[in-house]
Design an enzyme around this catalytic site. Structure first.
Site, short mmCIF file in Angstrom:
data_model
loop_
_atom_site.label_atom_id
_atom_site.label_comp_id
_atom_site.label_asym_id
_atom_site.label_seq_id
_atom_site.Cartn_x
_atom_site.Cartn_y
_atom_site.Cartn_z
N ASP A 5 38.12 47.87 -8.74
CA ASP A 5 38.29 49.49 -8.21
C ASP A 5 37.48 49.58 -6.84
O ASP A 5 36.65 49.72 -6.84
CB ASP A 5 37.61 50.33 -9.34
CG ASP A 5 37.62 51.62 -9.10
OD1 ASP A 5 38.81 52.08 -8.48
OD2 ASP A 5 36.74 52.39 -9.43
N GLU A 66 43.18 48.59 -7.26
CA GLU A 66 43.67 49.76 -7.31
C GLU A 66 44.33 50.39 -5.75
O GLU A 66 43.95 50.11 -4.86
CB GLU A 66 42.69 50.98 -7.45
CG GLU A 66 43.04 52.37 -7.94
CD GLU A 66 41.94 53.40 -8.16
OE1 GLU A 66 41.71 53.44 -9.42
OE2 GLU A 66 41.44 54.17 -7.26
N ASP A 139 33.56 53.18 -12.54
CA ASP A 139 33.88 52.19 -11.26
C ASP A 139 34.10 51.08 -12.26
O ASP A 139 35.14 50.06 -12.04
CB ASP A 139 33.00 51.91 -10.20
CG ASP A 139 32.67 53.26 -9.65
OD1 ASP A 139 33.66 53.89 -9.11
OD2 ASP A 139 31.70 53.81 -9.93
#
Length: 181
Positions: A5, A66, A139
């Site tokens: 992430d 991501e 996260d």
């Protein structure tokens, strides 16, 4: 399977082992942090160092990152895109296949709902990985969710003879069946 992430000050990193029946085990989860006042090049260097360390320690066969999407805050998008580029570059340097997934794809894979909130994602990640506590911060949970999403997305549909599916795995398998029609 490594999920990332990306972010300039917080980069979530999650490593999971996923079996053919889609059951998963947590290997490692962490957040690589850098100072918000540090120059961007230093923050990216810290992220790169942290990602390389995880790759050296765990040797994942795939990296899921991501996918950057449009937001109102242009500086946030730019920072996330830069951090994402570092993650993809490092995977490429090592010859590791990499994929990107949007937040809504990940949420749908993990919770069955593409607009799930952070708490719902954390809860389902904890259930899938059989964790006693929710992975924190968000996260970290997002990185684990990315890894699971990619593993499940690339896996064949589970047969009835294999282990029972989690609710998130059932929702994902149902969505895959509907999309094939």
């Amino acid at each position: 399977m490594l999920g990332i992430d990306p972010g300039l000050t917080r980069c979530g990193v999650g490593v999971v082992d996923v079996a053919p029946d889609r059951s998963a085990v947590l290997v490692r989860v962490c957040v690589v942090r850098s100072g918000p006042r540090a120059p961007v090049e230093e923050r990216l260097a810290v992220s790169a160092w942290g990602l390389r360390t995880v790759l050296d320690e765990h040797g994942p066969d795939v990296v899921a990152v991501e996918r950057v999407f449009a937001q109102q805050n242009r500086s946030t998008v730019m920072g996330t895109a830069q951090a994402s580029g570092i993650a993809l570059l490092i995977a490429g340097e090592r010859g590791i296949p990499a994929a990107t997934h949007t937040p809504s794809e990940v949420k749908a894979a993990i919770t069955g709902y593409g607009n799930a909130d952070k708490r719902q994602v954390q809860t389902m990640v904890a259930r899938v990985l059989r964790l006693e506590e929710l992975p924190k911060p968000a996260d970290a949970a997002d990185a684990l969710a990315l890894a699971l999403c990619h593993a499940w997305r690339g896996s064949p549909t589970v047969s009835a003879a294999s282990a029972p599916l989690t609710p998130a795995q059932r929702a994902w398998a149902d969505a895959e069946r509907v999309s094939r029609r």
